[in-house]
Motif scaffolding. Structure first.
Motif, short mmCIF file in Angstrom:
data_model
loop_
_atom_site.label_atom_id
_atom_site.label_comp_id
_atom_site.label_asym_id
_atom_site.label_seq_id
_atom_site.Cartn_x
_atom_site.Cartn_y
_atom_site.Cartn_z
N GLY A 155 32.28 66.93 24.30
CA GLY A 155 33.68 66.83 24.68
C GLY A 155 34.21 65.46 24.31
O GLY A 155 35.39 65.18 24.44
N SER A 156 33.30 64.58 23.88
CA SER A 156 33.70 63.20 23.63
C SER A 156 33.70 62.80 22.16
O SER A 156 34.34 61.82 21.80
CB SER A 156 32.75 62.24 24.37
OG SER A 156 32.71 62.53 25.74
N SER B 278 36.11 61.44 29.47
CA SER B 278 35.34 60.83 30.56
C SER B 278 35.77 59.38 30.75
O SER B 278 36.37 58.76 29.87
CB SER B 278 33.84 60.89 30.23
OG SER B 278 33.52 59.88 29.29
N PHE C 178 39.63 71.56 22.05
CA PHE C 178 38.81 70.61 21.31
C PHE C 178 37.34 70.75 21.70
O PHE C 178 36.45 70.90 20.88
CB PHE C 178 39.30 69.17 21.56
CG PHE C 178 38.28 68.15 21.17
CD1 PHE C 178 38.02 67.90 19.83
CD2 PHE C 178 37.53 67.48 22.13
CE1 PHE C 178 37.05 66.98 19.45
CE2 PHE C 178 36.55 66.57 21.75
CZ PHE C 178 36.31 66.31 20.41
N THR C 179 37.09 70.70 23.05
CA THR C 179 35.72 70.61 23.57
C THR C 179 34.85 71.81 23.14
O THR C 179 35.31 72.94 23.10
CB THR C 179 35.75 70.53 25.11
OG1 THR C 179 36.60 69.45 25.47
CG2 THR C 179 34.38 70.32 25.71
#
Ligand SMILES: Cc1cc2nc3c(=O)[nH]c(=O)nc-3n(C[C@H](O)[C@H](O)[C@H](O)COP(=O)(O)OP(=O)(O)OC[C@H]3O[C@@H](n4cnc5c(N)ncnc54)[C@H](O)[C@@H]3O)c2cc1C
Length: 382
Positions: free
Chosen positions: A130-131, A360, A124-125
């Protein structure tokens, strides 16, 4: 709350606990350094088939429970993160395939992933996020018979060694999940990362250059990728939390052993100093609370209940508490706690990974707060 395991879950616990403590723990340093199990032990590990628990017989599973897999992950990581991680990465592809994949995808990929004959991954990242899935730049464009994927991914575990992965790409304004195979043209692993907490894991950049994914490699519906990502990550956070609790249990045992043997003026520090006893007690409180919540959430998964907020809560709790447990263990060890020769320092290095991998901690806080803000009052569900 009493945690009641089934007969099969208790058997898994017994077998994995013995395997992790008798076969893995004595060679932990070597296993962690090489990122793999030595020959002989690896074959036995694969034969034990711990990933079979939550999957149906039709695909090589045993129709057992998610709790069974989580027990195995926690017990394994007491010995080393490496075998637990092998199960986890395959689960991160096998789970969305089982839940959203077509019969063709399930028949093709699940048996190999569940038996660990093949290696899975999740991508995904990207370099810029990454969020936030709305910032994904990897694009899948419609072409005859399928999709042409272009873009790059970052920090992807196993992207240099996997056979196949679930990859998320933009399709117009939506996100879609694809099965991507590493042996096909256009799949190009790039620079490898060396993280302080897990130098042996394969992790790094991945480039997709005109990678062709046929229509039947779309997981779920076109545009359903965001939902698939959230649901997969939620279950993944639970499995992932189990590893870290395994580390905390190991840290407690090391601290107790040390407190019983390190002496001050002829007396063991554990028996002599209330400050040491206080730390041990605090470690135990944290471990008991994490275990109770872990298996409460697992029971919800096995009962088919929603776990989106619970998974975020568990991940946040575990990332913070495990670090605190291991810091207490290090403090009890005095200067030896910082020595490379002592296992407790390795545990700390591994434990700090919990604050970033699988999202995170701020994102977990956002999910938890959104779950309660707007409600009139807090009420614990049954
Ligand atoms: C060892 C390791 C293995 C990994 N394996 C994989 C993998 O296999 N596959 C994969 O796809 N990814 C993987 N990752 C990537 C990981 O999931 C991301 O690093 C993580 O989600 C954070 O993304 P980021 O680094 O881009 O941080 P960012 O999203 O850029 O966040 C930076 C900071 O901003 C904060 N922030 C961002 N958005 C918000 C918001 N909306 N509200 C409040 N605060 C916010 C964050 O909390 C953080 O403190 C791995 C990472 C590591 C370290």
């Amino acid at each position: 709350m009493e945690i009641k395991f089934t007969f099969e879950e208790k058997e898994i616990q017994k077998v994995v606990r013995r395997f992790a403590r008798e076969d893995i723990l004595p060679i932990r340093k070597e296993v962690d350094r090489q990122g793999d199990l030595p020959e002989g032990i690896k074959e036995r590990f694969i034969e034990m088939g711990f990933l079979r628990s939550p999957f149906p017989e039709a695909y090589g599973g045993v129709d057992g429970t998610f709790t069974g897999l989580v027990i195995a992950l926690k017990e394994l990581s007491y010995g080393s993160m490496i075998p637990a991680w092998m199960l986890f990465e395959n689960f991160m592809l096998a789970y969305p395939l089982l839940r959203y994949g077509s019969e063709f995808l399930k028949d093709t990929y699940l048996p190999g992933l569940i038996s660990l004959e093949t290696i899975g991954a999740l991508a995904f990242t990207e370099a810029d996020t990454g969020s936030d899935p709305t910032q994904l730049k990897t694009v899948a464009e419609r072409v005859k018979g399928g999709w042409l994927i272009n873009g790059s991914k970052r920090f992807i575990t196993n992207s240099g060694i996997c056979n196949h992965m679930i990859l998320f790409a933009r399709t117009g304004n939506d996100v879609t999940a694809f099965v991507v195979q590493s042996d096909k043209e256009g799949y190009k692993p790039g620079k490898r990362e060396t993280f302080i907490h897990s130098a042996a894991f394969d992790n790094g950049d991945l480039y997709l250059e005109d990678y062709f994914a046929p229509d039947d490699h779309v997981i779920g519906e076109v545009g359903q990728g965001f939902e698939i990502l959230l649901q997969t990550e939620a279950v993944g956070k639970i499995a992932f939390s189990a590893f870290f609790i395994g580390l905390a249990e190991r840290a407690l045992d090391l601290a107790v052993q040390y407190a019983n043997t390190r002496t001050h003026r002829g007396k063991p520090i554990g028996g002599k100093f209330q400050m040491t006893q206080w730390k041990i007690a605090r470690m135990m409180v944290r471990i008991e609370a994490m275990n109770a919540y872990l298996f409460h959430v697992c029971a919800r998964v096995d009962g088919g209940k929603e776990i989106f907020t619970e998974a975020a809560l568990l991940k946040l709790m575990v990332a913070e508490e495990v670090k605190a447990v291991i810091l207490d263990a290090m403090e009890i060890h005095g200067a030896y706690g910082l020595s490379q020769e002592y296992e407790v320092a390795d545990l700390y290095r591994t434990a700090i990974g919990a604050q970033v991998i699988m999202g995170s901690l701020d994102i977990q806080r956002v999910i938890i707060a959104r779950g309660i803000l707007g409600k009139a009052h807090y009420s614990h569900h049954s």
